[in-house]
Design an enzyme around this catalytic site. Structure first.
Site, mmCIF file in Angstrom:
data_model
loop_
_atom_site.group_PDB
_atom_site.id
_atom_site.type_symbol
_atom_site.label_atom_id
_atom_site.label_comp_id
_atom_site.label_asym_id
_atom_site.label_seq_id
_atom_site.Cartn_x
_atom_site.Cartn_y
_atom_site.Cartn_z
ATOM 1 N N GLU A 66 0.830 -1.210 0.000
ATOM 2 C CA GLU A 66 0.000 0.000 0.000
ATOM 3 C C GLU A 66 0.868 1.265 0.000
ATOM 4 O OE1 GLU A 66 -4.279 -1.328 1.829
ATOM 5 O OE2 GLU A 66 -2.892 -0.331 3.176
ATOM 6 N N GLU A 77 -6.514 -7.689 -0.360
ATOM 7 C CA GLU A 77 -6.988 -7.711 1.024
ATOM 8 C C GLU A 77 -8.503 -7.497 0.996
ATOM 9 O OE1 GLU A 77 -5.001 -5.124 3.741
ATOM 10 O OE2 GLU A 77 -2.999 -5.887 3.235
#
Length: 586
Positions: free
Chosen positions: A158, A234
């Site tokens: 991320e 995710e």
């Protein structure tokens, strides 16, 4: 030899389209004797892949160290995945977030304050290169191209939420490839246009993270990944807990609906989490977006497989959805037996002050040092100084993160980062000021990564700056034989337990059985069983029980130790049949 590639429309396993149905299972949050059980239960839910982060600081707890023994044996974990007939995705960081201490980055790397964080800064990259050189050969020899289970390796984590340096990402890619990684690389970012733009490289396959509004999120991802398979790296099917908040849950029905939409669109998925596990010891992270919130010891995450390995309604709901798209085994995991129920009297008490010499050596300073200056990367440090009768008050620039204060052994109060308290009123007398300072977990997300812990100066009274300090870092990762002997020789009796006191007792039970410890009437502190630090507890909640993995439990003479920091109503604890993770919003 098997192959795995990113095709024009799908992942290709041996040249055929393949939908990845994966679940996050962090080996570092599960007792190694239970890895095989958790992996098997993942397969029985219908998963074909296990994903794990690698926490750099779990392997490199101090400079020059890289451990792969016991709970750190990533190679063994991946071999167990392969033995179950499953594939693997490895996400080696260097930054992982994961609500893990410092987001997995070693605190020692930033001790002098001049090393870059998640940038192409030379010393940071040199440290990453050394880390990869020790870690990635373990992964490389287990790639699918070499007959192993590993399909994909992630490039950073991320990153679009933190930076936008393509130079940094390119350098990481070069380091990964130079250490023998041949399988496809991926990036993952939140399903947000700006983050997906910032966090990737044109030739590296992008994936997204989200937990709802599946169709919309996939459309966002497709704008940034025009070809190839869509994957939610995710799929947020739950959430983590922080001390003082409620226990977070997400409904199985809504999760299952969002999952169905994802799989029906041909997308691949990685559940975050399939099985959350536990933040044993001092491994929990923290968040600070204006207020500091340390993460709880339990990392149950409201996952399909609970913290102690039990099938949940969410597990069954996901299994049913998955069965519409890929084959699912007929077998269901058997429910674990209830925990033994018993009461244990912690009938030996020893003040922390009486055993300090067993826990660390005292150092003297002409300034106020941080934990990092002392080489203490987690846990507790005792600070001492002498105060005068007219000092009146003592205050610090910052407290990271909590300090229990005493004057000549008498309680003065508590300083707390979460509460914003940095000052104490002093009695009108001279004496020895002692502060037991706790690092409650390093921030794991955002710009506070790598910050120092401890007391930050200047330290001032009403009339002067205090520069003369004595410190002692406490070795509390385990109960040493010397400490166990001292605790066995403590004061006898079961009654109220004052703050900064060890209380211990011994008990017999069912060996190998999971236990659930309740500490009703206790306030906050640490718990060890048979020398192993289980983690922190707090009456703040939400969690009301602590998970004790069965492999730590023997049939006779189990040694339970509690360090109470503030004070307990009594010296008794209970083991109960089931976990209690606390109240929810509903």
């Amino acid at each position: 030899m098997p192959t795995f590639e990113i095709g024009a429309e799908a992942f290709l396993l041996d040249g055929r389209p393949h939908q990845v149905v994966s679940g996050a299972l962090h080996y570092f949050r599960v007792h190694p004797d239970l890895w095989a059980d958790r992996i098997r239960k993942a397969r029985l839910m219908g998963l074909n892949t296990i994903e794990t982060y690698v926490a750099w600081n779990f392997h490199s707890g101090r400079p020059g160290e890289f451990r792969t023994d016991g709970a750190r044996d990533l190679g063994r974990f991946l071999d167990l995945v392969a033995a179950e007939g499953m594939h693997a995705i490895v996400r080696p960081g260097p930054y992982i977030c994961a609500e893990w201490d410092n987001g997995g980055l070693p605190a020692w790397l930033f001790a002098d304050g001049s090393v870059g964080v998640r940038t192409a800064e030379p010393r940071f990259l040199a440290a990453v290169a050394d880390y990869y050189a020790q870690l990635l050969p373990v992964v490389a020899q287990r790639q699918i191209t070499r007959g192993g289970p590993v399909l994909l390796v992630q490039l950073e984590n991320e990153y679009g939420a933190y930076g936008d340096s393509t130079d940094y990402l390119t350098r990481l890619e070069g380091l990964i490839r130079s250490n023998g990684i041949e399988v496809p690389l991926i990036t993952c970012d939140q399903a947000d246009d700006e983050m997906l733009t910032r966090g990737g490289l044109p030739h590296v396959h992008r994936t997204a993270t989200f937990g709802s509004r599946t169709t919309e999120r996939l459309e966002t991802l497709r704008r940034h990944q025009p070809t190839g398979p869509l994957m939610c790296m995710e799929f947020w099917n739950g959430w983590f807990d922080s001390w003082g908040e409620h226990h977070h849950t997400a409904t199985a029905q809504q999760n299952a609906s969002d999952l169905d939409a994802l799989l029906a669109a041909g997308g691949s998925v990685n559940f975050y989490m399939f099985h959350g596990g536990t933040n044993f010891g001092f491994t929990n992270g923290a968040n600070d977006k204006g207020t500091y919130w340390p993460i709880t010891t339990s990392y149950d995450y409201d996952a399909p497989l609970s913290e102690h390995g039990a099938v949940t309604p969410k597990y069954l709901a996901f299994r049913e959805v998955i069965s519409r798209y890929v084959p699912v085994p007929d077998e269901l995991p058997a429910p674990p037996p209830p925990g033994p129920e018993l009461t244990v009297d912690l009938d030996r008490t020893v003040p922390l002050a009486d055993v300090l010499d067993l826990l660390g050596e005292e150092q003297t300073h002409d300034h106020l040092p941080t934990h990092d200056e002392l080489g203490r990367w987690s846990g507790f440090v005792v600070y001492e100084t002498d105060v005068a009768a007219d000092d009146a008050v003592v205050s610090f620039a910052e407290v990271r993160d909590r300090a229990v204060a005493q004057l000549d052994g008498q309680p003065l109060g508590v300083l707390s980062r979460s509460e914003g308290s940095r000052s104490l009123t002093l009695p009108d007398r001279a004496g020895r000021l002692r502060l037991l300072v706790e690092d409650q977990g390093r921030v794991n997300y955002g710009r506070r990564l790598g910050e120092a812990k401890g007391l930050l100066g200047p330290a001032r009274t009403a009339r002067r700056t205090i520069d003369a300090w004595r410190t002692r870092g406490l070795d509390l990762d385990e109960v040493s034989p010397a400490l166990a002997t001292a605790l066995d020789g403590g004061s006898v009796g079961v009654g109220p337990v004052p703050g900064t006191t060890f209380a211990s007792g011994r008990f017999d039970t069912v060996a190998g059985r999971d236990h659930f410890l309740r500490l009703d009437g206790w306030t906050r502190g640490l718990v060890w069983l048979n020398g192993t630090l289980l983690g922190r507890f707090s009456a703040q909640g939400p969690t009301r029980t602590m998970y004790v993995p069965g492999p730590l439990v023997r049939d006779a003479h189990n040694h339970l130790v509690v360090l109470e920091l503030q004070g307990a109503e009594h010296g008794t604890v209970r083991f109960v049949a089931e976990p209690d993770l606390g109240h929810t919003e509903r």
